[in-house]
Design an enzyme around this catalytic site. Structure first.
Site, PDB file in Angstrom:
ATOM      1  N   ASN A  10      37.507  35.914  51.012  1.00  0.00           N
ATOM      2  CA  ASN A  10      37.760  36.686  49.798  1.00  0.00           C
ATOM      3  C   ASN A  10      39.271  36.863  49.704  1.00  0.00           C
ATOM      4  O   ASN A  10      39.841  37.712  50.372  1.00  0.00           O
ATOM      5  CB  ASN A  10      37.051  38.037  49.934  1.00  0.00           C
ATOM      6  CG  ASN A  10      37.076  38.830  48.657  1.00  0.00           C
ATOM      7  OD1 ASN A  10      37.848  38.529  47.738  1.00  0.00           O
ATOM      8  ND2 ASN A  10      36.255  39.854  48.597  1.00  0.00           N
ATOM      9  N   ARG A  91      34.439  33.783  47.568  1.00  0.00           N
ATOM     10  CA  ARG A  91      34.357  34.600  46.356  1.00  0.00           C
ATOM     11  C   ARG A  91      35.276  34.001  45.304  1.00  0.00           C
ATOM     12  O   ARG A  91      36.410  33.639  45.588  1.00  0.00           O
ATOM     13  CB  ARG A  91      34.808  36.030  46.639  1.00  0.00           C
ATOM     14  CG  ARG A  91      34.781  36.841  45.372  1.00  0.00           C
ATOM     15  CD  ARG A  91      35.317  38.229  45.550  1.00  0.00           C
ATOM     16  NE  ARG A  91      35.426  38.842  44.242  1.00  0.00           N
ATOM     17  CZ  ARG A  91      36.358  39.702  43.898  1.00  0.00           C
ATOM     18  NH1 ARG A  91      37.261  40.086  44.760  1.00  0.00           N
ATOM     19  NH2 ARG A  91      36.382  40.206  42.692  1.00  0.00           N
ATOM     20  N   HIS A 179      33.805  41.518  38.793  1.00  0.00           N
ATOM     21  CA  HIS A 179      33.214  42.441  39.781  1.00  0.00           C
ATOM     22  C   HIS A 179      31.713  42.243  39.931  1.00  0.00           C
ATOM     23  O   HIS A 179      31.003  43.129  40.399  1.00  0.00           O
ATOM     24  CB  HIS A 179      33.468  43.921  39.397  1.00  0.00           C
ATOM     25  CG  HIS A 179      34.894  44.339  39.504  1.00  0.00           C
ATOM     26  ND1 HIS A 179      35.478  45.220  38.628  1.00  0.00           N
ATOM     27  CD2 HIS A 179      35.857  43.994  40.393  1.00  0.00           C
ATOM     28  CE1 HIS A 179      36.740  45.404  38.976  1.00  0.00           C
ATOM     29  NE2 HIS A 179      37.005  44.679  40.039  1.00  0.00           N
ATOM     30  N   ARG A 235      46.719  46.913  34.923  1.00  0.00           N
ATOM     31  CA  ARG A 235      46.274  46.178  33.726  1.00  0.00           C
ATOM     32  C   ARG A 235      45.979  47.139  32.579  1.00  0.00           C
ATOM     33  O   ARG A 235      45.482  48.239  32.807  1.00  0.00           O
ATOM     34  CB  ARG A 235      45.014  45.366  34.037  1.00  0.00           C
ATOM     35  CG  ARG A 235      45.186  44.455  35.226  1.00  0.00           C
ATOM     36  CD  ARG A 235      43.904  43.711  35.544  1.00  0.00           C
ATOM     37  NE  ARG A 235      43.913  43.281  36.938  1.00  0.00           N
ATOM     38  CZ  ARG A 235      42.831  43.181  37.702  1.00  0.00           C
ATOM     39  NH1 ARG A 235      41.638  43.475  37.210  1.00  0.00           N
ATOM     40  NH2 ARG A 235      42.925  42.794  38.945  1.00  0.00           N
ATOM     41  N   GLU A 390      29.974  43.324  49.061  1.00  0.00           N
ATOM     42  CA  GLU A 390      30.147  42.005  48.449  1.00  0.00           C
ATOM     43  C   GLU A 390      29.936  40.870  49.442  1.00  0.00           C
ATOM     44  O   GLU A 390      29.297  39.859  49.123  1.00  0.00           O
ATOM     45  CB  GLU A 390      31.542  41.911  47.820  1.00  0.00           C
ATOM     46  CG  GLU A 390      31.659  42.819  46.591  1.00  0.00           C
ATOM     47  CD  GLU A 390      33.081  43.168  46.227  1.00  0.00           C
ATOM     48  OE1 GLU A 390      33.833  43.589  47.133  1.00  0.00           O
ATOM     49  OE2 GLU A 390      33.446  43.022  45.059  1.00  0.00           O
TER      50      GLU A 390
END
Ligand code: AMP
Length: 404
Positions: A10, A91, A179, A235, A390
């Site tokens: 990841n 990922r 996500h 962001r 995850e």
């Protein structure tokens, strides 16, 4: 059952995180986790810990490039000191319109995903590089891509399509969300009691929120790229397109090169905006809370805007779901910042959300159960804190794809 170690990779802009799971039958045990961080600097760090936190490797060294960092990870995993991976899961934030299923990685698949770097410009180039290196440095091992967009493949057309000219929607410009692996892991952890009307807020460095009906995603806040939706650390989230045009025209006075102008605009809206842009202090909620304690007005405004936006999206998703059974907080802010959770939930009683302030304050999510309830006993909707899992989801996908 023979041992079958699976490596999960990841990668982020300045770090490569990884973990190794021992698998066999239904068993999934995390053996190791590690990280090469500070990539691009001479202050790099590298560690590998076992599942109990005991350190196997801890070293500081310059990590000038992603290539040096990944070589360090690969060398350590091939050193014979650790179980050698038999399969690798990567990922990937977004694979573009043609790569929507999790699948085995081939050089041709990497080339195809690379065509859509613009769909996750901060993430894709790094993930692509690591995939190519992984095929080279672990020859013969099956590598699989696990997409964050996969969970959102169920979006209905009304949520998926964007109000833009068809010439752009035809080439794949639409809502993909992100996500997804985190959302999938929340639904997984709620099994077998997945509520019908579920809203999950993933609040980390990047922030998004999803409306999920019976475990199936029906709307999500991020759009074509992870820059859309909620305000995040650096962001903007959703913003009047006129603002982008205004900034672009200002940039155009300094350069005639369109691609350079696009890069500058991207830096402005994806790296310098959000909590960092408004506060001028930091993109990290811990720093912002510390600044607020010192009466920093800009930090207060940034967090207030953040909270306000999330409250509006929760309201929108209660409308989309026609009610709410459960709200779940996840991601670094969602799991660890009780103040932020309290600010988001206060005044949402009309939506069926009533927090128990003591449970919220003391919520150390329960590792064994994987979840902590922070709503009041009389709250119509249950509110929970659940850390994402995850890597476990990626391992599950790898094993499913191998079995197929
Ligand atoms: P993630 O991307 O999920 O790792 O989340 C990272 C974010 O979680 C950071 O930007 C921090 O703002 C936030 N965070 C982590 N720990 C805490 C904490 N103890 N209190 C408040 N925020 C935290």
């Amino acid at each position: 059952m023979p041992s079958f170690p699976v490596l999960v990779l990841n990668s982020g802009s300045s770090s490569i995180k990884f973990s190794v799971y021992e698998t066999g039958g239904e068993e999934r045990t995390r053996l190791l986790e590690g990280e090469a961080e500070g990539i691009g600097t001479d202050q790099g760090k590298f560690h590998i810990n076992d599942a109990n936190g005991a350190k196997h490797i801890e070293q500081a060294q310059p990590l000038p490039t992603l290539a040096t960092a990944f070589a360090l990870v690969a060398d350590a995993l091939k050193s014979g000191k650790f179980p050698v991976p038999q399969a690798i899961g990567h990922r990937m934030v977004a694979g573009g319109p043609t790569v929507v299923e999790n699948q085995r990685i081939t050089p041709a698949l990497i080339d195809e995903m690379e065509r859509y770097t613009a769909f996750a410009p901060l993430h894709t180039p790094i993930a692509i590089f690591i995939m190519r290196e992984s095929l080279r440095l672990f020859p013969g091992l099956p590598n699989f891509v696990c997409l964050d967009t996969w969970f959102h493949r169920t979006l209905p057309a009304t949520a998926r399509e964007l109000p833009i000219p068809q010439e752009y929607s035809e080439i794949g410009v639409r809502r993909y969300g992100a996500h997804g692996i985190s959302y999938e892991s929340i639904v997984y952890q709620l099994q077998p009691n997945v509520p019908e009307k579920l809203v999950v807020a993933h609040l980390g460095n990047g922030c998004s929120i999803s409306a999920i009906r019976n475990g199936v995603c029906i709307d999500t806040s991020m759009g074509l790229t992870p820059t859309g939706g909620l305000i995040s650390g650096t962001r903007t989230g959703d913003i009047d397109p006129g603002v982008l045009l205004f900034i672009l025209r200002k940039i155009a006075k300094t350069t005639q090169n369109a691609s350079e102008a696009a890069d500058k605009l991207e830096t402005a809206v994806a790296k310098q905006a959000g909590l960092l842009g408004v506060s001028g202090v930091s993109n990290d909620m811990r720093d912002l809370r510390a600044a607020i304690a010192q009466d920093n007005v800009r930090a207060r405004l940034a967090v207030d805007q953040f909270v306000y936006t999330i409250r509006k999206w929760i309201g929108a998703y209660v409308a989309v779901l026609d009610g709410l059974d459960m709200l779940v907080f996840t991601g670094g802010i969602g799991v660890y910042s009780s103040e932020t959770r309290a600010e988001i939930c206060s005044g949402l009683e009309a939506l069926g959300i009533v927090l128990d302030s003591e449970r919220n304050q003391t919520s150390k999510y329960d590792q064994a159960r994987g979840a902590a309830i922070i709503s009041a006993v009389n709250s119509p909707a249950i509110v929970r804190v659940i850390p994402p899992a995850e890597d476990l989801m990626i391992v599950n996908h790898v094993l499913r794809l191998l079995a197929n």
